[in-house]
Design an enzyme around this catalytic site. Structure first.
Site, PDB file in Angstrom:
ATOM      1  N   ASP A   1      50.147  13.389   2.307  1.00  0.00           N
ATOM      2  CA  ASP A   1      50.560  14.860   2.220  1.00  0.00           C
ATOM      3  C   ASP A   1      51.139  14.872   0.902  1.00  0.00           C
ATOM      4  OD1 ASP A   1      49.329  14.508   5.005  1.00  0.00           O
ATOM      5  OD2 ASP A   1      50.422  16.254   5.607  1.00  0.00           O
TER       6      ASP A   1
ATOM      7  N   LYS B   1      45.933  22.227   3.208  1.00  0.00           N
ATOM      8  CA  LYS B   1      47.086  22.654   4.063  1.00  0.00           C
ATOM      9  C   LYS B   1      48.105  23.692   3.525  1.00  0.00           C
ATOM     10  CE  LYS B   1      51.165  20.005   5.827  1.00  0.00           C
ATOM     11  NZ  LYS B   1      51.920  18.647   5.873  1.00  0.00           N
TER      12      LYS B   1
ATOM     13  N   LYS C   1      44.500  22.351   7.582  1.00  0.00           N
ATOM     14  CA  LYS C   1      45.640  22.071   8.254  1.00  0.00           C
ATOM     15  C   LYS C   1      46.644  23.068   8.027  1.00  0.00           C
ATOM     16  CE  LYS C   1      49.636  18.933   9.107  1.00  0.00           C
ATOM     17  NZ  LYS C   1      50.152  17.550   8.446  1.00  0.00           N
TER      18      LYS C   1
END
Length: 299
Positions: free
Chosen positions: A136, A199, A235
């Site tokens: 991430d 995300k 996400k």
């Protein structure tokens, strides 16, 4: 830096339309049978996360054991991933060995990313070398807000290359992007640069995930799929703490992207505190009463 990347032309976001559309998902109700399936689905999509300054190997091992068996009394799916700082990747990999749970790591000097590109790439390579299967990263918001879109694109491309076979989730930190138009543009740049997932947030900045922002990102993914046939995951992270909200997110995904995205390969929740509430709701559906949170471990 890439000299060939042209800033994508993305449609302007109708703020009123997006917020009205997102608000409608809050009025939906779900029947019991579908709700139980939705609760299990939501658990299977959670990235169980600890990103605290006082993280220890013992704390990470406890989190991994919860990921493997979310409840001591209920039969539930395992979560999708355990997300930790790079220094804890080896611990998580060892604890989750033999399971299908992914080990994710917030590399690139999360959450600020305020260091050199060389150091950010070394951070990624170190995490992947220790066994992380998902990375991430957070985009360079300073560069984005300064209009240096090619630089943002180029940095994501470099991180993607450093990931090797690991999947890359690109965090936009939407709370710092100020407008839906910026969210739409940043989503497209991340997708163009090869993000496997986009995300919303690090969870360190407020506001984190919201339904209107998530809807804008889902619409970007949908339009990219319609143009290219390529799927990208989503996400939302931060601020999703209760079952009711999580189920509304799933409805939004189904109605915007379709059933193909309703699995952990394409949709995740970055919401560790959500897990206990899901477990309490499952107990309620089966027994008719709530399981006390005292009997659940801390997420």
């Amino acid at each position: 830096m890439s000299n060939s990347y042209q800033t994508p032309r993305v449609p302007a976001v109708d703020q009123v339309g997006v917020e009205e559309r997102a608000a409608r998902f809050n009025t939906r109700s779900i029947k019991k049978g579908a709700k139980l399936a939705g609760l299990d689905m939501a658990i299977s999509m959670i990235d169980l996360t600890t990103l605290a300054g006082d993280d220890t190997p013992g704390k990470v091992r406890m989190l991994c054991r919860k990921a493997l068996r979310p409840s001591a009394t209920l039969e539930t799916p395992q979560v999708a991933a355990v997300c930790v700082y790079p220094s804890m990747v080896k611990v998580a990999v060892e604890e989750l060995a033999g399971s299908k749970i992914n080990v994710a790591s917030v590399a690139t000097y999360f959450p600020s990313g305020q260091t050199t590109m060389r150091e950010r790439l070394e951070d990624v390579k170190s995490a992947v070398g220790d066994g992380a299967s998902e990375i991430d990263m957070v985009i360079n918001r300073g560069a984005f807000l300064s209009g240096e879109y090619a630089r943002v694109f180029d940095e994501i491309c470099q991180v993607r290359a450093a990931c090797g076979d690991a999947h890359l989730k690109v965090i936009l930190e939407t709370g710092e992007l100020h407008t839906y138009d910026n969210v739409r543009l940043a989503s497209q740049i991340a997708i163009d640069a090869g993000a496997h997932f986009i995300k919303t947030s690090t969870g360190k900045i407020s506001p984190a995930a919201t339904m209107p922002v998530t809807l804008v990102m889902l619409q970007t993914i949908r339009d990219h799929y319609l143009q290219t046939g390529k799927m990208v995951g989503m996400k939302p992270a931060g601020g999703i703490r209760d079952t009711k909200t999580a189920l509304r997110y799933l409805i939004m995904v189904k109605e915007t992207l379709g059933d193909a995205w309703l699995n952990p390969d394409w949709f995740r929740f970055g919401a560790s505190s959500l897990l206990n509430d899901l477990l309490m709701q499952i107990e309620k559906q089966h027994s008719g009463h709530y399981h006390s949170s005292r009997y659940l471990s801390i997420s």
